[in-house]
Design an enzyme around this catalytic site. Structure first.
Site, mmCIF file in Angstrom:
data_model
loop_
_atom_site.group_PDB
_atom_site.id
_atom_site.type_symbol
_atom_site.label_atom_id
_atom_site.label_comp_id
_atom_site.label_asym_id
_atom_site.label_seq_id
_atom_site.Cartn_x
_atom_site.Cartn_y
_atom_site.Cartn_z
ATOM 1 C CG PHE A 25 19.287 19.214 141.359
ATOM 2 C CD1 PHE A 25 18.266 18.920 141.932
ATOM 3 C CD2 PHE A 25 19.839 20.653 141.425
ATOM 4 C CE1 PHE A 25 17.435 19.821 142.731
ATOM 5 C CE2 PHE A 25 19.342 21.487 142.149
ATOM 6 C CZ PHE A 25 18.017 21.133 142.748
ATOM 7 C CB SER A 93 25.288 14.960 138.722
ATOM 8 O OG SER A 93 25.255 16.069 139.514
ATOM 9 C CG MET A 94 19.988 14.202 142.521
ATOM 10 S SD MET A 94 18.396 15.200 142.496
ATOM 11 C CE MET A 94 17.739 14.413 140.873
ATOM 12 C CG ASP A 194 32.382 17.923 138.368
ATOM 13 O OD1 ASP A 194 31.661 18.859 138.329
ATOM 14 O OD2 ASP A 194 31.764 16.776 138.402
ATOM 15 C CG HIS A 224 28.892 18.020 136.672
ATOM 16 N ND1 HIS A 224 29.008 17.072 137.877
ATOM 17 C CD2 HIS A 224 27.544 18.149 136.688
ATOM 18 C CE1 HIS A 224 28.119 16.813 138.290
ATOM 19 N NE2 HIS A 224 27.009 17.026 137.771
#
Length: 259
Positions: A25, A93-94, A194, A224
């Site tokens: 994202f 992530s996303m 993270d 992250h």
């Protein structure tokens, strides 16, 4: 609008094993490009698309939503399926949530998943205010660049459009309901520190998927964006081992020229 330097999509024509990589994202393919290059050099067919509204300016992203982002990776998966005998989906992530939805909806068309710090929820009290706040405030502080490695840099937006954050929240809720439909082999790598996605997201994903072949790897030196961090090579090597185990007998050799 011109694409930011380094944020360009990437495609490599390799062998019969395909890998679709999904970025995060407000990020871009740059966060996964070293991973894509690593896989291409080992003969895999690789697709690393640029999600709609990403890689240019946040104003372009503000007019997009989760349906646009998911449609792009869904299209790329179908293209890879026409080209390859077996296709795997990787995500950060996303991008991990996008990968999980592809697995839930496409079943055996996805041979396995490799996820790095997958998102499962938009956290914080402010998340509950998004339905109203997005009509009052256009953006909030960006998420890009959570990297422990000194000099590490992620090409992403320094602002988050609240309309998109609201759309992401809705998308992650949908994906969460679909997790029991995920049955594919799963390699999940997550960072011990993270500042974007908390450990609860990883625990939630692992507790709800129906996969029986599951491996969890803790990344102790990265934040992250671990694919650009200290543990990047470990991620790449673990994913290659995962592919080699599950795609044994499928030809992998092909052209090693990027594109």
């Amino acid at each position: 609008m011109p694409v930011l330097p380094g944020a360009e999509p990437f495609r490599h024509e390799g062998g019969e094993v395909g890998v679709l990589l999904c970025h995060g994202f407000t990020g871009s393919p740059q966060s996964l490009r070293p991973w894509a290059d690593y896989l291409a050099a080992r003969g895999y067919t690789v697709s690393l698309p640029l999600l709609p509204g990403h890689g240019t300016r946040w104003e372009d992203m503000a007019v997009t939503g989760w349906q646009d982002w998911y449609a792009e990776v869904d299209r790329e998966l179908r293209v890879l399926r026409e080209r390859c005998a077996r296709v795997f989906v990787f995500g950060l992530s996303m991008g991990g949530a996008l990968a999980l939805r592809l697995a839930a909806r496409h079943g055996d068309a996805v041979a396995g998943l490799v996820l790095v710090n997958p998102a499962n929820k938009v956290h914080g009290l402010s998340a509950y205010a998004l339905p109203v706040a997005r009509h009052l405030v256009r953006t909030t502080k960006g998420l890009a660049g959570d990297i422990a490695l000194e000099g590490g840099h992620e090409v992403g937006y320094d602002r988050v459009p609240l309309h998109c954050a609201h759309s992401l929240r809705r998308f992650l809720r949908i994906v969460d309901t679909e997790l029991p439909q995920v049955t594919q082999p799963l390699l999940l790598l997550h960072s011990s520190q993270d500042h974007v996605v908390p450990p609860a997201d990883t625990a939630r994903v692992l507790s709800r998927v129906s996969s029986r072949d599951v491996e969890e790897v803790l990344l102790e030196q990265s934040y992250h964006v671990a694919t650009l961090d200290h543990d990047a090579e470990r991620i790449f090597d673990e994913s290659h081992r995962f592919l080699a185990r599950l795609a044994s007998g499928v030809a992998e050799k092909g052209s090693t020229s990027g594109g």
